[in-house]
Design an enzyme around this catalytic site. Structure first.
Site, PDB file in Angstrom:
ATOM      1  N   ARG A   7      47.846  -9.621  37.678  1.00  0.00           N
ATOM      2  CA  ARG A   7      46.995  -9.930  38.821  1.00  0.00           C
ATOM      3  C   ARG A   7      47.528 -11.132  39.599  1.00  0.00           C
ATOM      4  NH1 ARG A   7      46.345  -5.863  37.042  1.00  0.00           N
ATOM      5  NH2 ARG A   7      44.477  -4.826  36.299  1.00  0.00           N
ATOM      6  N   SER A  67      36.014  -5.482  39.190  1.00  0.00           N
ATOM      7  CA  SER A  67      36.192  -6.484  38.135  1.00  0.00           C
ATOM      8  C   SER A  67      36.214  -7.888  38.740  1.00  0.00           C
ATOM      9  CB  SER A  67      37.496  -6.227  37.373  1.00  0.00           C
ATOM     10  OG  SER A  67      37.460  -4.968  36.748  1.00  0.00           O
ATOM     11  N   GLU A 105      39.101 -12.859  39.418  1.00  0.00           N
ATOM     12  CA  GLU A 105      40.020 -12.077  40.256  1.00  0.00           C
ATOM     13  C   GLU A 105      39.730 -12.249  41.728  1.00  0.00           C
ATOM     14  OE1 GLU A 105      40.913  -8.032  39.606  1.00  0.00           O
ATOM     15  OE2 GLU A 105      40.849  -8.143  37.422  1.00  0.00           O
TER      16      GLU A 105
END
Length: 338
Positions: A164, A238, A334
């Site tokens: 990520r 998420s 995130e």
């Protein structure tokens, strides 16, 4: 191209948060983007570049110019006996690109079905799901240098992809705007069905012979069963990353929490599912007024309607503190806080 004033950003973020942009413009091409950036009216004000609005949390009004990137177009720019390169504009909806590739039998993207957002945002955080990440199918991207207003090309090694992560979230943050991405896909698929419930779902679907579409359909089914539709409940998918911790720390935790799951990264590092940690800390299904933690997936923070970004941010911090207190693991988010 029209510059609008005092525009609600509620339709432009998947949390459905009602923040206001002082100025707002939608651009359809690189030329329009350069024109806006060269405008003397907006030289000195803050700018926010917006894709699908699926990876951000608006905690306040934006006193500046929001530039919605709507650069479209999907085309083939290379083909040989084994691979095909597909270039897509940054404003293309990610899932629509995946469906285009599935329909044309271009393999490699099928595990990334139904991820919200746009093509331009995908490499910024190296999106991934079910054993596949952007870096696995990435060829190159083009981005506008905000200082020189010139288009530059970034190859795989230039992007410094991690879990990520990419160079655009760190040293190049705020310095470039991605305008297109080219993906290297395969003519003969190499299926990845060992991650999550893909194999189980394929069996439940009665799939005997694997295909690109079957894997995509299975992933879509799994995501729909676990993740809320932003059109129905505001969310960004998420909210937290799955933490990567030293194996020695995991072994210590395993002795205390024998059911703690993990995925090995290498000999010394393992990844632990953040959703499991959050659920064990007692947050799954938690609700406080108009915000909460989703009842089916603890990784997902939700806005039931009327919640604020500040409230969701505060909830995320409480979840982080609780998980750290119980497991000694610090969760990273995130989403980007605006």
């Amino acid at each position: 191209m029209t510059i609008l004033q005092n525009i609600s950003l509620k339709p432009y973020n998947t949390f459905g948060l009602d923040a206001t942009a002082q100025f707002f413009v939608e651009i359809q091409s690189v030329e329009e983007l350069v024109e806006v950036l060269q405008s003397p009216d907006f030289q000195s004000i803050e700018k926010l570049f917006l894709g699908g609005g699926s990876n951000m949390l608006l905690t306040q009004d934006f006193d500046g110019l929001v530039i919605k990137i709507n650069i479209k177009g999907i085309h083939k720019n290379f083909e040989d006996n084994t691979h095909i390169h597909i270039q897509a504009g940054a404003g293309e909806v990610w899932h629509e690109l995946v469906m285009y590739c599935v329909e044309h039998q271009y393999a490699g993207m099928e595990n990334l079905s139904l991820i919200p957002g746009t093509v331009g945002a995908a490499p910024m955080q190296n999106i991934g799901a079910y054993g596949v990440e952007i870096k696995d199918i990435f060829e190159e991207l083009q981005a506008l240098n905000l200082e020189t207003l010139a288009i530059e090309t970034f190859k795989l090694a230039d992007c410094h992809f991690g879990y990520r992560e990419s160079v655009f979230k760190h040293e190049f943050k705020g310095k470039y705007v991605i305008t297109s991405v080219t993906f290297k896909l395969m003519k003969e698929p190499v299926f990845k069905v060992g991650y999550g419930d893909i194999q189980k779902t394929l069996e439940e679907m009665g799939v005997v012979e694997l295909s690109i579409k079957a894997v995509s359909d299975a992933v879509i089914s799994i995501r729909k069963s676990k993740l809320p539709d932003p059109a129905e409940i505001g969310n960004s998918g998420s909210f937290f990353k799955n933490p990567e911790i030293p194996k020695t720390q995991y072994d210590t935790l395993k002795a205390q929490f024998e059911n703690i799951p993990s995925y090995p990264i290498n000999e010394s590092t393992v990844k632990v599912p953040a959703g499991w940690l959050i659920e064990q800390a007692g947050w799954k299904g938690f609700r406080d007024g108009q915000i909460g933690v989703h009842a089916r997936q603890a990784l997902v923070l939700v806005n039931y309607g009327g919640g604020t970004g500040e409230q969701i941010k505060a909830l995320s911090q409480k979840v982080q503190a609780s998980v750290f207190e119980k497991f000694g693991i610090k969760l990273s988010v995130e989403v980007n806080f605006i």
